[in-house]
Motif scaffolding. Structure first.
Motif, PDB file in Angstrom:
ATOM      1  N   ILE A 182       2.433   3.554   4.996  1.00  0.00           N
ATOM      2  CA  ILE A 182       1.406   4.539   5.536  1.00  0.00           C
ATOM      3  C   ILE A 182       1.898   5.950   4.991  1.00  0.00           C
ATOM      4  O   ILE A 182       3.145   6.190   5.000  1.00  0.00           O
ATOM      5  CB  ILE A 182       1.710   4.451   6.770  1.00  0.00           C
ATOM      6  CG1 ILE A 182       1.300   3.331   7.504  1.00  0.00           C
ATOM      7  CG2 ILE A 182       0.704   5.454   7.722  1.00  0.00           C
ATOM      8  CD1 ILE A 182       1.659   3.097   9.127  1.00  0.00           C
ATOM      9  N   GLU A 183       0.879   6.775   4.508  1.00  0.00           N
ATOM     10  CA  GLU A 183       1.652   8.328   4.117  1.00  0.00           C
ATOM     11  C   GLU A 183       0.549   9.116   4.926  1.00  0.00           C
ATOM     12  O   GLU A 183      -0.512   9.059   4.834  1.00  0.00           O
ATOM     13  CB  GLU A 183       1.227   8.314   2.803  1.00  0.00           C
ATOM     14  CG  GLU A 183       2.085   7.754   1.972  1.00  0.00           C
ATOM     15  CD  GLU A 183       1.834   7.874   0.490  1.00  0.00           C
ATOM     16  OE1 GLU A 183       1.149   7.298  -0.292  1.00  0.00           O
ATOM     17  OE2 GLU A 183       2.256   8.942  -0.049  1.00  0.00           O
ATOM     18  N   ALA A 184       1.213   9.875   5.720  1.00  0.00           N
ATOM     19  CA  ALA A 184       0.584  10.790   6.787  1.00  0.00           C
ATOM     20  C   ALA A 184       1.049  12.437   6.163  1.00  0.00           C
ATOM     21  O   ALA A 184       2.207  12.388   6.004  1.00  0.00           O
ATOM     22  CB  ALA A 184       0.916  10.672   8.270  1.00  0.00           C
ATOM     23  N   ARG A 185      -0.018  13.122   5.783  1.00  0.00           N
ATOM     24  CA  ARG A 185       0.444  14.442   5.267  1.00  0.00           C
ATOM     25  C   ARG A 185      -0.221  15.439   6.193  1.00  0.00           C
ATOM     26  O   ARG A 185      -1.429  15.634   6.360  1.00  0.00           O
ATOM     27  CB  ARG A 185      -0.254  14.448   3.723  1.00  0.00           C
ATOM     28  CG  ARG A 185       0.120  13.569   2.707  1.00  0.00           C
ATOM     29  CD  ARG A 185       1.073  14.013   1.988  1.00  0.00           C
ATOM     30  NE  ARG A 185       2.149  13.284   1.309  1.00  0.00           N
ATOM     31  CZ  ARG A 185       3.046  12.661   1.930  1.00  0.00           C
ATOM     32  NH1 ARG A 185       3.494  12.918   3.001  1.00  0.00           N
ATOM     33  NH2 ARG A 185       3.782  11.689   1.289  1.00  0.00           N
ATOM     34  N   GLN A 186       0.529  16.197   6.628  1.00  0.00           N
ATOM     35  CA  GLN A 186       0.331  17.637   7.340  1.00  0.00           C
ATOM     36  C   GLN A 186      -0.898  17.324   8.098  1.00  0.00           C
ATOM     37  O   GLN A 186      -1.881  17.940   8.078  1.00  0.00           O
ATOM     38  CB  GLN A 186      -0.284  18.505   6.289  1.00  0.00           C
ATOM     39  CG  GLN A 186       1.178  19.115   5.525  1.00  0.00           C
ATOM     40  CD  GLN A 186       2.065  19.939   6.675  1.00  0.00           C
ATOM     41  OE1 GLN A 186       1.359  20.517   7.660  1.00  0.00           O
ATOM     42  NE2 GLN A 186       3.313  19.632   6.418  1.00  0.00           N
ATOM     43  N   ILE A 187      -0.700  16.227   9.171  1.00  0.00           N
ATOM     44  CA  ILE A 187      -1.967  15.792  10.099  1.00  0.00           C
ATOM     45  C   ILE A 187      -1.803  16.733  11.160  1.00  0.00           C
ATOM     46  O   ILE A 187      -0.668  16.982  11.940  1.00  0.00           O
ATOM     47  CB  ILE A 187      -1.430  14.388  10.671  1.00  0.00           C
ATOM     48  CG1 ILE A 187      -1.397  13.238   9.630  1.00  0.00           C
ATOM     49  CG2 ILE A 187      -2.771  14.109  11.792  1.00  0.00           C
ATOM     50  CD1 ILE A 187      -2.637  13.143   8.851  1.00  0.00           C
ATOM     51  N   ALA A 188      -2.807  17.441  11.424  1.00  0.00           N
ATOM     52  CA  ALA A 188      -2.841  18.421  12.573  1.00  0.00           C
ATOM     53  C   ALA A 188      -4.275  18.080  13.455  1.00  0.00           C
ATOM     54  O   ALA A 188      -5.254  17.754  12.915  1.00  0.00           O
ATOM     55  CB  ALA A 188      -3.050  19.964  12.216  1.00  0.00           C
ATOM     56  N   ILE A 206      -3.238   4.761   3.357  1.00  0.00           N
ATOM     57  CA  ILE A 206      -2.814   3.295   3.822  1.00  0.00           C
ATOM     58  C   ILE A 206      -3.074   2.465   2.585  1.00  0.00           C
ATOM     59  O   ILE A 206      -4.055   2.439   1.814  1.00  0.00           O
ATOM     60  CB  ILE A 206      -3.565   2.490   5.048  1.00  0.00           C
ATOM     61  CG1 ILE A 206      -3.520   3.378   6.054  1.00  0.00           C
ATOM     62  CG2 ILE A 206      -3.110   1.211   5.194  1.00  0.00           C
ATOM     63  CD1 ILE A 206      -4.452   2.860   7.252  1.00  0.00           C
ATOM     64  N   ASP A 207      -1.639   1.927   2.021  1.00  0.00           N
ATOM     65  CA  ASP A 207      -1.671   1.347   0.753  1.00  0.00           C
ATOM     66  C   ASP A 207      -2.190   2.073  -0.162  1.00  0.00           C
ATOM     67  O   ASP A 207      -2.956   1.544  -0.981  1.00  0.00           O
ATOM     68  CB  ASP A 207      -2.082  -0.126   0.945  1.00  0.00           C
ATOM     69  CG  ASP A 207      -1.187  -0.903   1.578  1.00  0.00           C
ATOM     70  OD1 ASP A 207       0.007  -0.462   1.876  1.00  0.00           O
ATOM     71  OD2 ASP A 207      -1.287  -2.320   1.566  1.00  0.00           O
ATOM     72  N   ASP A 208      -2.048   3.490  -0.441  1.00  0.00           N
ATOM     73  CA  ASP A 208      -2.451   4.173  -1.459  1.00  0.00           C
ATOM     74  C   ASP A 208      -4.185   4.300  -1.416  1.00  0.00           C
ATOM     75  O   ASP A 208      -4.746   4.840  -2.470  1.00  0.00           O
ATOM     76  CB  ASP A 208      -2.335   3.677  -2.994  1.00  0.00           C
ATOM     77  CG  ASP A 208      -0.817   3.375  -3.301  1.00  0.00           C
ATOM     78  OD1 ASP A 208      -0.079   4.865  -2.749  1.00  0.00           O
ATOM     79  OD2 ASP A 208      -0.114   2.697  -3.558  1.00  0.00           O
TER      80      ASP A 208
END
Ligand SMILES: Nc1ncnc2c1ncn2[C@@H]1O[C@H](COP(=O)(O)OP(=O)(O)OP(=O)(O)O)[C@@H](O)[C@H]1O
Ligand SMILES: [Mg+2]
Lengths: 264, 300
Positions: free
Chosen positions: A2-8, A65-67
């Motif tokens: 999982i990659e979460a980027r700057q979630i606001a 999720i998974d790229d």
């Protein structure tokens, strides 16, 4: 992964009830990580899980999720990748459907649904076999409505439902909170089994510091919509419950001074 | 009550059982309080009658009526899931709009079907009077529809629709696109109602733009009345309850209107209906020795 980027996410933006629930969460969780998520009430834990599941679209940021970029995927589309168990034992199942009907709903997760009978004799056998492994005696009660089960039994069935189909990530939001200690331990053990059996990427929200350190291989603390602690493996093994409690107090006490929040 | 009045009540009871099944789908399965019904019932009548008078085959006309009803259901559902209009209000908007649409379709407030060939014409050649053959034919149709609906609601798609009504958040987490199921379910519900409208126009010999007034309450009366007299734990039983409720309602109305003593007239029908529905909703809450606890509608 999982990659979460700057979630606001800000609820009721532009009104007097404006609540910034997530203020830029950055988190990369490699495949196979079992992360326990802690934080005080209102820290944004459930909101984060909702964003990962797709129930909530973030105002900004991306989720992979998974790229695959799933940021704009609705919940139903993500269901082939994400399975979850809710905090409320009523939340994860349909109370007035039978146990086998609930299992059938989960059995079709991520698959095409057709006009064939939802609970055929062959899937009923499969359900019976799987549910008997819970050792709760539910294998003879497949036709009972879900609302007849106790909270612990329902959470165990919810976990089983989550595990019926392949998935990439498992989201658990305080899924043992409503249970008595013995049942909670049972459901937790079941969680461990499923996660290790499938090598799942897992996020588990908990209010128990003990659990947070004992389970999984990594612990993340959220505070006011930010990640304020992220420890794993070696570093985490050295931590004690008191250390976590101490950190809790530190972030609580220093809410005005934002710089002091970066504890890790 | 005379034999003809009795059979007449049975006939209309079976016809409105289709409405009841539609209302059961929206109110009970999808938990979508849908008043579109008051518009889709006359819509079915209008489409069917207008097509029959220009010489189109009555079976095709009846089928077209059901499709038109499905369209009306889709509009209501779309207003709700896409435009986020409250379900009750969305259905009222469609219902009001349909009043104009129905007038447009017919070109006048009513279309007579006297002397036209209808789906019921083949019954005339049978060796029994229409007031006997018609209720039998409708009973067979309703039975077929009920069994088809039972099968549908126990299929994977039907189960997903039931989950959409019971717990939409859980349904989505299981990969169910709840919006699509609401649209599909509302289409099916209103198709059943429009089919009833089309058959009603053909059995009564006319379509009228005012046919729809109070249809929703009659449908609800049947659903709630059926639930009041029997246990509806399974889909199979819940759909039987709709049919029984509908017939009971018609018999109760016919009985009330026929007993000289009470002195009720046809114009009192809506008042009687409202009273009956209220009773059916209140009585189950009281302790009744012959009734088991009922909670949360159908399952199987
Ligand atoms: N739907 C909503 N509308 C408005 N505000 C919301 C909504 N959901 C959450 N919030 C607010 O967002 C903030 C974060 O809530 P969240 O539920 O994520 O907290 P949490 O960390 O899960 O807390 P808890 O431990 O109590 O479950 C809170 O201030 C909450 O009041
Ligand atoms: Mg929470």
């Amino acid at each position: 992964m999982i990659e979460a980027r700057q979630i606001a996410v800000t609820f009721n933006a532009g009104t007097p009830m404006e609540t910034p629930a997530m203020r830029g969460i950055d988190l990369t969780i490699p495949k196979g990580d079992f992360v326990t998520v802690i934080g005080s009430n209102g820290a944004g834990k459930s909101t984060f899980l909702n964003a990962l599941a797709g129930e909530l679209r973030p105002d900004s940021g991306t989720i992979m999720i998974d790229d695959q970029d799933v940021t704009n995927w609705p919940t139903a589309k993500r269901a082939g990748l994400v399975a979850r168990v809710f905090q409320d034992p009523l939340g994860g199942s349909c109370a007035n459907l039978t146990i086998e009907e609930n299992l059938a709903l989960a059995h079709a997760r991520g698959k095409r649904r057709g006009f064939g009978l939802s609970v055929s004799a062959s899937v009923r056998e499969e359900f019976r076999e799987r549910i008997s492994r819970l050792n709760l005696g539910l294998e003879n009660r497949l036709g009972d409505r879900m609302e007849l089960l106790s909270g612990g039994q329902r959470q165990a069935v919810s976990l089983l439902m989550a595990a019926l189909q392949p998935m990439k990530i498992l989201l658990l939001d305080e899924h043992t909170a409503a249970l008595d200690p013995k049942t909670a331990a049972f459901v937790l053990e079941l969680t461990r089994e499923i996660v290790s059996e499938r090598n799942l990427t897992t996020l588990m929200v908990t209010h128990s510091m003990r659990q947070a350190l004992d389970i999984g291989n990594r612990t993340v603390m959220l505070h006011e919509g930010r990640v304020v602690l992220d420890v794993r493996d070696e570093d985490r093994r050295g931590l004690k419950v008191e250390d976590l409690l101490h950190m809790f107090e530190k972030v609580r006490g220093s809410e005005i001074d934002d710089d002091a929040l970066l504890l890790s | 009550m005379s034999q003809i009045a009795f059979l007449g009540a049975i006939e209309v009871g079976f016809l409105f059982a289709l409405v009841a099944l539609g209302v059961f789908l929206s109110f009970r399965i999808l938990q979508f309080p849908d008043l579109t019904v008051d518009g889709s019932f006359p819509l079915g009548a209008a489409v069917c009658a207008s097509m029959i008078v220009v010489g189109i085959d009555p079976y095709i006309a009846t089928f077209a009526a059901a499709i038109a009803g499905a369209g009306a259901g889709v509009v209501t559902a779309w207003l709700n899931v896409r435009l986020k209009i409250l379900h009750l209000l969305a259905s009222i908007l469609t219902m009001i709009a349909l009043y104009s649409v129905n007038l447009r379709i017919m070109g006048r407030p009513n279309v007579a079907l006297l002397g036209e060939t209808t789906v019921f014409s083949p019954l005339e050649s049978l060796d029994m009077p229409m007031y006997v053959s018609l209720p039998i034919a409708l009973a067979v149709l309703v039975l077929v529809m009920k069994l088809a609906l039972d099968w549908f609601l126990n299929s994977e798609i039907g189960l997903a629709m039931r989950a959409t009504g019971v717990n939409p958040r859980m349904a989505r987490a299981q990969g169910i696109h709840t919006d699509r199921y609401i649209i599909g379910g509302m289409a099916l519900s209103n198709a059943l109602v429009a089919l009833a409208g089309a058959l009603f126009a053909q059995s009564q010999g006319a379509a009228d733009v005012t046919l729809g007034v109070g249809v929703i309450v009659v449908g609800l009366a049947a659903v709630i009345g059926g639930e009041a007299v029997m246990n509806t734990r399974t889909i199979f039983r819940a759909t039987i309850a709709c049919v029984i409720g509908s017939i009971m309602y018609r018999l109760a109305v016919a009985g009330a209107l026929n007993s000289e003593m009470i002195g009720l007239k046809a114009q009192d029908l809506n008042l009687i209906t409202a009273v009956l529905v209220t009773l059916a909703m209140v009585i189950p809450g009281m302790r009744m020795p012959f009734r088991r606890k009922r909670k949360g509608g159908a399952s199987s």
